[in-house]
Design an enzyme around this catalytic site. Structure first.
Site, PDB file in Angstrom:
ATOM      1  N   ASN A   1       0.937  -6.645  -7.067  1.00  0.00           N
ATOM      2  CA  ASN A   1       0.212  -5.650  -7.864  1.00  0.00           C
ATOM      3  C   ASN A   1       1.201  -5.066  -8.858  1.00  0.00           C
ATOM      4  O   ASN A   1       2.063  -4.282  -8.483  1.00  0.00           O
ATOM      5  CB  ASN A   1      -0.342  -4.573  -6.917  1.00  0.00           C
ATOM      6  CG  ASN A   1      -0.941  -3.396  -7.657  1.00  0.00           C
ATOM      7  OD1 ASN A   1      -1.154  -3.459  -8.871  1.00  0.00           O
ATOM      8  ND2 ASN A   1      -1.232  -2.328  -6.915  1.00  0.00           N
ATOM      9  N   TRP A   2       1.062  -5.481 -10.127  1.00  0.00           N
ATOM     10  CA  TRP A   2       2.028  -5.027 -11.136  1.00  0.00           C
ATOM     11  C   TRP A   2       1.748  -3.591 -11.586  1.00  0.00           C
ATOM     12  O   TRP A   2       2.555  -3.011 -12.328  1.00  0.00           O
ATOM     13  CB  TRP A   2       2.016  -5.986 -12.339  1.00  0.00           C
ATOM     14  CG  TRP A   2       2.857  -7.207 -12.132  1.00  0.00           C
ATOM     15  CD1 TRP A   2       3.354  -7.668 -10.934  1.00  0.00           C
ATOM     16  CD2 TRP A   2       3.325  -8.126 -13.128  1.00  0.00           C
ATOM     17  NE1 TRP A   2       4.100  -8.806 -11.137  1.00  0.00           N
ATOM     18  CE2 TRP A   2       4.093  -9.118 -12.471  1.00  0.00           C
ATOM     19  CE3 TRP A   2       3.163  -8.217 -14.510  1.00  0.00           C
ATOM     20  CZ2 TRP A   2       4.690 -10.170 -13.159  1.00  0.00           C
ATOM     21  CZ3 TRP A   2       3.765  -9.275 -15.190  1.00  0.00           C
ATOM     22  CH2 TRP A   2       4.525 -10.245 -14.520  1.00  0.00           C
ATOM     23  N   LYS A   3       0.602  -3.023 -11.190  1.00  0.00           N
ATOM     24  CA  LYS A   3       0.248  -1.657 -11.619  1.00  0.00           C
ATOM     25  C   LYS A   3       0.379  -1.562 -13.156  1.00  0.00           C
ATOM     26  O   LYS A   3       0.129  -2.543 -13.832  1.00  0.00           O
ATOM     27  CB  LYS A   3       1.111  -0.621 -10.890  1.00  0.00           C
ATOM     28  CG  LYS A   3       1.106  -0.872  -9.371  1.00  0.00           C
ATOM     29  CD  LYS A   3       1.697   0.233  -8.575  1.00  0.00           C
ATOM     30  CE  LYS A   3       1.644  -0.147  -7.091  1.00  0.00           C
ATOM     31  NZ  LYS A   3       2.032   0.950  -6.226  1.00  0.00           N
TER      32      LYS A   3
ATOM     33  N   HIS B   1      -7.599   0.870  -4.457  1.00  0.00           N
ATOM     34  CA  HIS B   1      -6.182   1.202  -4.272  1.00  0.00           C
ATOM     35  C   HIS B   1      -6.031   2.728  -4.220  1.00  0.00           C
ATOM     36  O   HIS B   1      -6.748   3.452  -4.915  1.00  0.00           O
ATOM     37  CB  HIS B   1      -5.359   0.639  -5.425  1.00  0.00           C
ATOM     38  CG  HIS B   1      -3.892   0.727  -5.191  1.00  0.00           C
ATOM     39  ND1 HIS B   1      -3.186   1.899  -5.376  1.00  0.00           N
ATOM     40  CD2 HIS B   1      -3.001  -0.185  -4.743  1.00  0.00           C
ATOM     41  CE1 HIS B   1      -1.923   1.687  -5.061  1.00  0.00           C
ATOM     42  NE2 HIS B   1      -1.779   0.433  -4.681  1.00  0.00           N
TER      43      HIS B   1
ATOM     44  N   GLU C   1      -4.009   4.657  -5.526  1.00  0.00           N
ATOM     45  CA  GLU C   1      -3.759   5.281  -6.833  1.00  0.00           C
ATOM     46  C   GLU C   1      -5.057   5.444  -7.629  1.00  0.00           C
ATOM     47  O   GLU C   1      -5.141   6.296  -8.509  1.00  0.00           O
ATOM     48  CB  GLU C   1      -2.706   4.466  -7.609  1.00  0.00           C
ATOM     49  CG  GLU C   1      -1.324   4.678  -7.008  1.00  0.00           C
ATOM     50  CD  GLU C   1      -0.356   3.524  -7.174  1.00  0.00           C
ATOM     51  OE1 GLU C   1      -0.593   2.646  -8.025  1.00  0.00           O
ATOM     52  OE2 GLU C   1       0.647   3.487  -6.434  1.00  0.00           O
TER      53      GLU C   1
ATOM     54  N   GLU D   1      -2.755  -0.083   3.386  1.00  0.00           N
ATOM     55  CA  GLU D   1      -1.641   0.482   2.631  1.00  0.00           C
ATOM     56  C   GLU D   1      -1.549   1.980   2.899  1.00  0.00           C
ATOM     57  O   GLU D   1      -2.255   2.773   2.259  1.00  0.00           O
ATOM     58  CB  GLU D   1      -1.858   0.273   1.129  1.00  0.00           C
ATOM     59  CG  GLU D   1      -1.935  -1.175   0.707  1.00  0.00           C
ATOM     60  CD  GLU D   1      -1.521  -1.329  -0.757  1.00  0.00           C
ATOM     61  OE1 GLU D   1      -0.568  -2.069  -0.989  1.00  0.00           O
ATOM     62  OE2 GLU D   1      -2.113  -0.682  -1.629  1.00  0.00           O
TER      63      GLU D   1
ATOM     64  N   GLY E   1       5.569   2.809  -2.640  1.00  0.00           N
ATOM     65  CA  GLY E   1       6.592   3.180  -3.610  1.00  0.00           C
ATOM     66  C   GLY E   1       7.641   4.143  -3.085  1.00  0.00           C
ATOM     67  O   GLY E   1       8.413   4.707  -3.870  1.00  0.00           O
TER      68      GLY E   1
ATOM     69  N   SER F   1       5.820  -0.581   0.206  1.00  0.00           N
ATOM     70  CA  SER F   1       7.265  -0.796   0.308  1.00  0.00           C
ATOM     71  C   SER F   1       7.648  -2.102   1.001  1.00  0.00           C
ATOM     72  O   SER F   1       8.650  -2.162   1.716  1.00  0.00           O
ATOM     73  CB  SER F   1       7.943   0.396   0.989  1.00  0.00           C
ATOM     74  OG  SER F   1       7.788   1.567   0.191  1.00  0.00           O
TER      75      SER F   1
ATOM     76  N   GLY G   1       3.883  -4.177  -4.435  1.00  0.00           N
ATOM     77  CA  GLY G   1       3.934  -3.498  -5.727  1.00  0.00           C
ATOM     78  C   GLY G   1       5.243  -3.769  -6.441  1.00  0.00           C
ATOM     79  O   GLY G   1       5.441  -4.829  -7.032  1.00  0.00           O
ATOM     80  N   GLY G   2       6.175  -2.812  -6.347  1.00  0.00           N
ATOM     81  CA  GLY G   2       7.428  -2.885  -7.105  1.00  0.00           C
ATOM     82  C   GLY G   2       8.168  -4.206  -6.971  1.00  0.00           C
ATOM     83  O   GLY G   2       8.692  -4.732  -7.966  1.00  0.00           O
TER      84      GLY G   2
HETATM   85  P1  PGA Z   1       4.899  -0.788  -3.355  1.00  0.00           P
HETATM   86  O1  PGA Z   1       3.336  -0.722  -3.752  1.00  0.00           O
HETATM   87  O2  PGA Z   1       5.140  -2.189  -2.827  1.00  0.00           O
HETATM   88  O3  PGA Z   1       5.624  -0.563  -4.662  1.00  0.00           O
HETATM   89  O4  PGA Z   1       5.138   0.235  -2.341  1.00  0.00           O
HETATM   90  C1  PGA Z   1       2.375  -1.359  -2.977  1.00  0.00           C
HETATM   91  C2  PGA Z   1       1.003  -1.155  -3.558  1.00  0.00           C
HETATM   92  O5  PGA Z   1       0.738  -0.049  -4.071  1.00  0.00           O
HETATM   93  O6  PGA Z   1       0.165  -2.063  -3.524  1.00  0.00           O
END
Ligand code: PGA
Length: 250
Positions: free
Chosen positions: A11-13, A95, A97, A165, A171, A210, A231-232
């Protein structure tokens, strides 16, 4: 029922312009030998280019959200129909977010899942508790409520994936214990079976929050964990592929 094929999705956000497409090409080149399904969900602006530039590979491209309507006066939104036209096969929905930052309720997420199914997009439906909810001992109750409220009945018999999640793990570099991940995944599986009968055994249940090269192997080795939403660490091919290398092969 055969166990679901593991899926590792990035997930590149709101990260990535055209310059980042080289990372996607490197991941696409490794996808055939990966032994698991690989997906990348870039920002909407990159879905079409990433799909085109990785065409012919086994890398699947997804969106990060879609509107429940096919078209209309919804400034800034993207529909499931548009994502499919751009080459997406999957879409992340619900998600945290989106739930926290855009006020999405379980019912909103369920309507978006219906929209995805309308055009044959495979939804990756996200659930997870906040830190306060975990500390109050309500993690299982919250996640179960989110599953029941965010998954419409028409998912029955369709391909879909659930991602657990924990909000506090996204993050932050923090992850739940392996026991806690197992406990929540068990609760999700039991809820899916309650809702969909034997078919509830089919969807992969991912862990996200994470996930890094250093912790992926032990998380992905848990029998209940059917992959990861990253994510990251999905922004760089080297990190993402190091995570993939730690996954048990299908
Ligand atoms: P993260 O994000 O790996 O950067 O913690 C995961 C996600 O939000 O899908």
């Amino acid at each position: 029922m055969t166990p679901p094929t593991p899926l590792i999705a990035g997930n590149w956000k709101m990260n990535g312009t055209g310059q980042a497409l080289g990372e996607a090409r490197a991941i696409a080149e490794a996808a055939t030998a990966a032994g698991v399904r690989l997906a990348l969900c870039p920002p909407a602006t990159l879905v079409e280019r990433m799909s085109r530039e990785t065409a012919g590979s086994k890398l699947e491209i997804g969106g990060q959200d879609c509107h429940s309507e096919a078209a209309g006066a919804f400034t800034g939104d993207v529909s499931a129909e548009m994502l499919v036209e751009a080459g997406a096969r999957l879409v992340i929905l619900g998600h945290s977010e989106r739930r926290a930052g855009h006020g999405e309720s379980d019912a909103t997420v369920a309507a978006k899942v219906s929209a995805a199914l309308r055009v044959g997009l495979e939804p990756i439906i996200c659930v997870g508790e906040t830190r306060a909810e975990r500390e109050e001992g309500r993690a299982l109750a919250v996640v179960t409520r989110q599953i029941r409220g965010s998954l419409p009945a028409e998912l029955s018999g369709k391909a879909f994936t659930v991602a657990y999640e924990p909000v506090w793990a996204i993050g932050t570099g923090l992850t739940p214990t392996l026991e806690d991940i197992t406990e929540v995944h068990h609760a999700i599986r039991a809820t899916l079976k309650d809702m969909f009968g034997a078919e509830g055994a089919a969807p992969a249940i991912l862990y996200g929050g994470s996930v890094k090269p250093g912790n992926a192997a032990e998380i992905l080795a848990l029998p209940e964990v059917g992959g990861a939403l990253v994510g990251g660490a999905s922004l760089k091919a080297a990190d993402f592929l190091a995570i993939v290398a730690g996954a048990p092969k299908a």
